[in-house]
Enzyme design. Structure first.
Site, PDB file in Angstrom:
ATOM      1  CE  LYS A 196      39.362  39.554  46.058  1.00 31.68           C
ATOM      2  NZ  LYS A 196      39.178  40.769  45.256  1.00 31.68           N
ATOM      3  CB  THR A 197      43.250  42.421  51.125  1.00 27.25           C
ATOM      4  OG1 THR A 197      43.482  41.690  49.915  1.00 27.25           O
ATOM      5  CG2 THR A 197      44.457  42.289  52.022  1.00 27.25           C
TER       6      THR A 197
ATOM      7  CB  SER B 136      21.306  36.612  30.098  1.00 27.55           C
ATOM      8  OG  SER B 136      22.346  37.496  29.786  1.00 27.55           O
TER       9      SER B 136
ATOM     10  CE  LYS C  56      22.229  40.076  33.226  1.00 26.38           C
ATOM     11  NZ  LYS C  56      21.695  38.799  32.725  1.00 26.38           N
TER      12      LYS C  56
END
Length: 775
Positions: free
Chosen positions: A365-366, A682, A725
């Site tokens: 992110k940075t 789920s 998944k």
């Protein structure tokens, strides 16, 4: 050429000097520390106190060989020896005559040499010629002494009494500060006439050098005197200013501040405010502490970028290349940045949007923010918000407080040196609040594009325009971000990297980076693709790539250790020898069982570090109708299990299950890896299928995995994290994956390798699930 007549021959111990040339007819002190020299000194004292002293050619050599010692030296008489600490001796010697080594008698335990005296074999000089040379030599030496402030003036009187030209020349040579090569050359000169002429030339040259050095010193002294004069004048000016009422030169300081404010191009309102502060400063008495507060305030105003901006680059192709160069994947983030660029390019003007990058640690992110700043041509500043509790950290302190400073926003703008930087709010979810205020509330104005054109810091007390700043925030989760603050940001989610994405990132970025840091190349360090995939799957379990980079760095360090022992070695790491470098596997993944079982179903789970398979086991035993749930199940997962039991009870006849099972059977539902907390809806259809399999005795197809929420009516509701998944299912060797029908739209975003190898079946009801899963 003058003929050399050998006058004396002697066998003497040799003492080797370091950086010291001794002339005949001179006295010299020096220290002796080497064992060989000390032993030679002792031998000389035992015999006739005579020793041959010669200089070594390289002064850095600790134990010079015979060929590294000058052959011409001086036969000296040892006058005095003083024992010193640390096995050292201080020696006073008197030079007797020049001599040259003609034969080495022995080298151990010290050097003993046969030396021959060197004398001038030429005809004697005429008294007139000799007298002329001696007078000129003494005259030049006097000039040298007058220019050399370090010289001993009493030396001249002793020289005038010397009538022997040889003694005169050697005495002068011994008292000159010359290079060792020049001194050795004078020692080796046998001809007295040539020696005096050489000395005269050296004295003329050295005197000129000293005169130039003295001129430079005089100029430096004059400059220092000028500085002192200026200092005294300034002190006098201060006194005059005090008499006139302008203490400490405040009038001049105020003029400098006004010039800085005009150069900074501050708005008229700000200039008026600063002008009032300057008026207050001019009326203050000397030493008033309020004066330093006003000066600090004005310096901050002058340092802010009121009218400075960097030229923004609107080249979309360049921006796309920079983003692709620095980061693999992250398609949505890159699309959003390019959209921002495109809108700004078309409209020519746009208030900076507030982007919030949300994702687990280590996904980049940075570093994305840095790449955005580079692609846009903006200056980059980062503000870490982790652990901030004080509102004043954002808005600053009022000037009335001692040590008051502007907040982090204004400090970052000063650091950016432009009014249109990219400002990163790092870890915006880690802020807290206490009695000192709520910093998140202080950010509301900053992150509102309709209000931040008039941001007011408590310290500045004037409006500052932040509308041209591109704000980017990062967070690991949105749960702790206040809703009003979140409403002002455009959230872009970064999911954890898949194994394939980690593989590509490692190949393109991490391995080249670590190779460079550890001094390796592609020739002497090779990591196969299979080994790299094994590192990803069996040695790391994370959403980002930080631990992966650490493991790659470990491999590089191990390779450096091997190369340090054998520089020609080639380190090749494969999946076969990987355990030799990283040890045993740290993580293992579940794989498909060898046979179909009753009451065991493979579910799919999403975690912060990616997808995983989840076995659900159900046992039915004679009892009184109790239902037990184990495996650290969260509240939501327990409710899903209860919903599955209710569905089975309501449809027992259709499902072929004994309808009285809830009376005379105990049901135990367990999800293995009991130490790991599990939650979420789920697993509803997974629990339902395992329950029906255990009650009906029908085995479950081991190559089928499923995910979906179950309702009391048997409907299958959508879930999240389908990408992760399905990757987990593919890794575990599953052939068929059952998903809710409403998740069919997400199939397009799945990895290509998943869609090629898995049969993905969307379902709407529990009946469809049972038809596929049960044999």
């Amino acid at each position: 050429m003058n003929q050399i007549i050998i006058k004396k021959t002697a066998s003497l111990p040799m003492i080797v000097t370091r950086g010291l040339v001794i002339f005949p007819k001179t006295l010299m002190h020096f220290d002796v520390a080497r064992k060989k020299s000390l032993k030679a000194l002792e031998q000389a004292m035992v015999e006739n106190q005579l020793a041959f002293l010669a200089m070594q050619k390289d002064i850095l050599k600790e134990d010079p060989k015979l060929d590294e010692i000058e052959t011409v030296g001086t036969v000296c008489r040892i006058k005095q020896i003083v024992k010193m600490p640390n096995n050292m001796a201080r020696v006073l010697v008197e030079g007797l005559y020049r001599a040259e080594i003609c034969h080495v008698i022995s080298e151990r335990p010290f050097a003993t040499v046969l030396v021959e005296e060197l004398r001038d074999g030429a005809e004697e000089l005429s008294e007139t010629h000799c007298e002329a040379l001696m007078r000129r030599l003494v005259e030049e030496f006097k000039r040298y002494l007058s220019s050399n402030r370090k010289a001993n003036p009493e030396l001249v009187a002793s020289l005038e009494n010397l009538k022997n030209p040889e003694e005169l020349s050697d005495t002068i040579a011994g008292n000159l500060q010359l290079q060792l090569s020049d001194k050795q050359a004078l020692l080796e000169m046998v001809s007295i006439c040539e020696r005096m002429e050489k000395l005269i030339g050296i004295l003329i040259r050295e005197t000129e050098i000293l005169n130039i050095d003295n001129e430079i010193s005089q100029k430096v002294k004059m400059q220092m005197d000028e500085n002192q004069k200026e200092y005294f004048l300034r002190e006098q000016m201060k006194v005059i200013q005090e008499e006139l009422g302008d203490k400490d030169g405040i009038g001049l300081e105020i003029q400098e501040f006004r010039a800085k404010l005009q150069a900074a191009g501050v708005p008229a309102v700000v200039y008026e405010k600063c002008n009032k502060e300057l008026g207050r400063l001019s009326k203050m008495q000397f030493g008033n502490p309020e004066g330093s507060v006003i000066r600090t305030y004005l310096e901050w105003i002058c340092d802010l970028p009121w009218n400075k901006a960097t030229e923004e680059n609107m080249d979309l192709d360049r921006a796309a290349k920079i983003l692709d160069r620095d980061h693999f994947g992250l398609t949505k983030v890159k699309e959003r940045i390019l959209e921002y660029l495109a809108v700004k390019k078309v409209t020519g003007s746009l208030a900076g949007p507030i982007l919030c990058l949300v994702g687990p640690p280590g996904v980049g992110k940075t570093s994305i923010a840095k790449s955005i700043a580079e692609s846009l041509g903006k200056n980059y500043v980062r503000i870490s918000l982790g652990g901030i509790r004080d509102e004043a950290d954002i808005r600053g302190h009022r000037k009335t407080y001692i040590g008051a400073m502007p907040g982090r926003i204004v400090q970052a703008m000063k650091q950016a040196e432009a009014e249109n930087p990219l400002m990163l709010f790092d870890e915006i979810d880690k802020m807290a609040s206490d009695y000192r205020g709520d910093p998140a509330a202080a950010l509301l104005e900053v992150l509102d594009s309709e209000q931040n054109n008039k941001f007011r810091d408590h310290f500045l007390e004037v409006d500052f325009d932040l509308s041209r700043v591109l704000f980017v925030a990062t967070a690991n989760t949105l749960d702790t971000v206040p809703r009003p603050l979140l409403d002002r940001m455009e959230v872009i989610e970064l999911t954890g990297y898949t194994a394939e994405e980690k593989f590509q990132i490692a190949k393109r970025h991490l391995i080249p980076k670590q190779r460079k840091l550890h001094g390796l190349t592609g020739k002497n360090f090779k990591l196969t693709d299979k080994a790299l995939r094994a590192v990803i799957e069996y040695y790391t379990r994370e959403s980002g790539v930080r631990n992966l980079e650490r493991n790659i760095a470990t491999l590089c360090r191990k390779a450096d250790l091997i190369l340090a022992k054998d520089a020609e070695a080639v380190v090749r790491i494969t999946d076969k020898n990987l355990h030799e470098f990283l040890g045993k596997k740290k993580f293992l993944f579940e794989t498909v069982g060898k046979q179909d079982e009753v009451g065991v179903v493979t579910g799919l789970a999403w975690t912060q570090v990616g997808g995983d398979t989840l076995s659900v086991e159900v046992n039915v035993m004679p009892g009184t109708g109790k239902t037990e749930l184990t495996g650290q199940l969260g509240d939501v997962m327990q409710e899903s299990a209860k919903a599955a039991v209710s569905y089975v009870r309501a449809n027992c006849e259709k499902l072929g299950v004994d309808c009285s099972f809830y009376k005379d059977k105990d049901i135990h539902i367990h999800v293995p890896e009991g130490a790991t907390p599990k939650d979420g809806p789920s697993a509803g259809i997974t629990i339902g299928t395992a329950l029906i399999s255990a009650l009906s005795g029908r085995a479950v197809n081991r190559e089928v995995a499923m995910t979906g929420e179950i309702t009391l009516r048997g409907r299958v509701l959508p879930i999240g994290g389908l990408k992760e998944k399905t990757l987990a299912a593919f890794r575990a060797g599953i052939k068929t994956v059952i998903i809710p029908a409403e998740n069919e739209k997400d199939i397009d975003e799945l990895e290509g390798i998943v869609k090629e190898n898995l049969s993905i079946i969307p379902v709407k009801t529990m009946d469809e699930v049972l038809n596929i899963a049960l044999n």
